[in-house]
Design a protein around this motif. Sequence first.
Motif, short mmCIF file in Angstrom:
data_model
loop_
_atom_site.label_atom_id
_atom_site.label_comp_id
_atom_site.label_asym_id
_atom_site.label_seq_id
_atom_site.Cartn_x
_atom_site.Cartn_y
_atom_site.Cartn_z
N PRO A 79 0.80 -1.23 0.00
CA PRO A 79 0.00 0.00 0.00
C PRO A 79 0.83 1.28 0.00
O PRO A 79 0.51 2.23 -0.70
CB PRO A 79 -0.83 -0.11 1.27
N SER A 80 1.92 1.32 0.76
CA SER A 80 2.74 2.53 0.83
C SER A 80 3.41 2.83 -0.51
O SER A 80 3.44 3.98 -0.96
CB SER A 80 3.81 2.40 1.91
N LYS A 81 3.95 1.81 -1.15
CA LYS A 81 4.62 1.99 -2.45
C LYS A 81 3.61 2.41 -3.51
O LYS A 81 3.89 3.29 -4.34
CB LYS A 81 5.33 0.69 -2.85
N ILE A 82 2.42 1.80 -3.49
CA ILE A 82 1.37 2.19 -4.43
C ILE A 82 1.04 3.66 -4.23
O ILE A 82 0.97 4.43 -5.19
CB ILE A 82 0.10 1.31 -4.25
N ALA A 83 0.84 4.08 -2.99
CA ALA A 83 0.50 5.46 -2.70
C ALA A 83 1.56 6.43 -3.20
O ALA A 83 1.25 7.44 -3.83
CB ALA A 83 0.28 5.64 -1.19
N LEU A 84 2.83 6.12 -2.95
CA LEU A 84 3.92 6.99 -3.40
C LEU A 84 3.97 7.11 -4.92
O LEU A 84 4.14 8.19 -5.47
CB LEU A 84 5.26 6.48 -2.87
N GLU A 85 3.83 5.98 -5.60
CA GLU A 85 3.90 5.97 -7.06
C GLU A 85 2.70 6.68 -7.68
O GLU A 85 2.84 7.41 -8.67
CB GLU A 85 3.98 4.53 -7.57
N VAL A 86 1.51 6.50 -7.11
CA VAL A 86 0.31 7.18 -7.61
C VAL A 86 0.46 8.68 -7.38
O VAL A 86 0.18 9.49 -8.27
CB VAL A 86 -0.97 6.64 -6.93
N ALA A 87 0.91 9.07 -6.20
CA ALA A 87 1.08 10.48 -5.87
C ALA A 87 2.06 11.17 -6.81
O ALA A 87 1.88 12.33 -7.17
CB ALA A 87 1.54 10.64 -4.42
N ASP A 88 3.09 10.44 -7.24
CA ASP A 88 4.09 11.00 -8.15
C ASP A 88 3.67 10.92 -9.62
O ASP A 88 4.42 11.35 -10.50
CB ASP A 88 5.43 10.26 -7.99
N GLY A 89 2.49 10.35 -9.88
CA GLY A 89 2.01 10.23 -11.26
C GLY A 89 2.69 9.13 -12.05
O GLY A 89 2.61 9.09 -13.27
N LYS A 90 3.37 8.22 -11.37
CA LYS A 90 4.12 7.16 -12.04
C LYS A 90 3.35 5.85 -12.14
O LYS A 90 3.81 4.91 -12.81
CB LYS A 90 5.43 6.88 -11.29
N LEU A 91 2.20 5.75 -11.47
CA LEU A 91 1.48 4.48 -11.43
C LEU A 91 -0.02 4.72 -11.54
O LEU A 91 -0.56 5.59 -10.86
CB LEU A 91 1.80 3.75 -10.12
N ARG A 92 -0.64 3.96 -12.41
CA ARG A 92 -2.08 3.90 -12.54
C ARG A 92 -2.42 2.43 -12.78
O ARG A 92 -1.57 1.65 -13.23
CB ARG A 92 -2.61 4.75 -13.71
N PRO A 93 -3.66 2.03 -12.51
CA PRO A 93 -4.02 0.63 -12.79
C PRO A 93 -3.82 0.28 -14.26
O PRO A 93 -3.88 1.15 -15.13
CB PRO A 93 -5.50 0.56 -12.41
N LYS A 94 -3.59 -0.98 -14.51
CA LYS A 94 -3.41 -1.47 -15.87
C LYS A 94 -4.72 -1.30 -16.65
O LYS A 94 -5.77 -1.76 -16.21
CB LYS A 94 -3.00 -2.94 -15.83
N LEU A 95 -4.63 -0.63 -17.79
CA LEU A 95 -5.81 -0.41 -18.63
C LEU A 95 -6.23 -1.71 -19.31
O LEU A 95 -5.41 -2.61 -19.50
CB LEU A 95 -5.52 0.66 -19.67
N PRO A 96 -7.50 -1.79 -19.73
CA PRO A 96 -7.94 -2.99 -20.44
C PRO A 96 -7.19 -3.16 -21.75
O PRO A 96 -6.77 -2.17 -22.36
CB PRO A 96 -9.43 -2.74 -20.69
N GLU A 97 -7.04 -4.40 -22.15
CA GLU A 97 -6.39 -4.68 -23.43
C GLU A 97 -7.22 -4.09 -24.55
O GLU A 97 -8.45 -4.13 -24.50
CB GLU A 97 -6.24 -6.20 -23.63
#
Length: 133
Positions: A97-115
């Motif tokens: 959860p902490s790593k997800i939060a940091l990456e989302v906050a930095d704009g580096k991570l979003r959920p995988k989009l549908p194929e």
Amino acid sequence: MRHLHEQTPRVLHRDLKPSNVLLDADSRARVADLGHARFLPDGAQALTGETGTYVYMAPEVIRCEPYTEKCDVYSFGVMLNELVTGEHPYIDTSYGPSKIALEVADGKLRPKLPESDAAVATGALVDLICRAW
């Protein structure tokens, strides 16, 4: 959520996620668990950061920046993506959860989009998800 956002003062849910959306007997969606909800007067922004569930939380909330009802729109986009892909957000990462939060906050991570070749993954739907983020 649109109904709540159009009230005066506006209502922010701040913890919109699949377990807080219920279907009634007529298969209409009902938003539940308003425990984190707050009224937001016109022109104001909320200041309480890190409110909600990290996986669905908007970047500005994670960063403890002022935010508006758009934080619920971001959460809706994550939920819509989950509905379309059938996968829990970030399930394909080894992040906690902490790593997800940091990456989302930095704009580096979003959920995988549908194929793109998936039957439900029309360009308009993917565009809606991305605009919500």
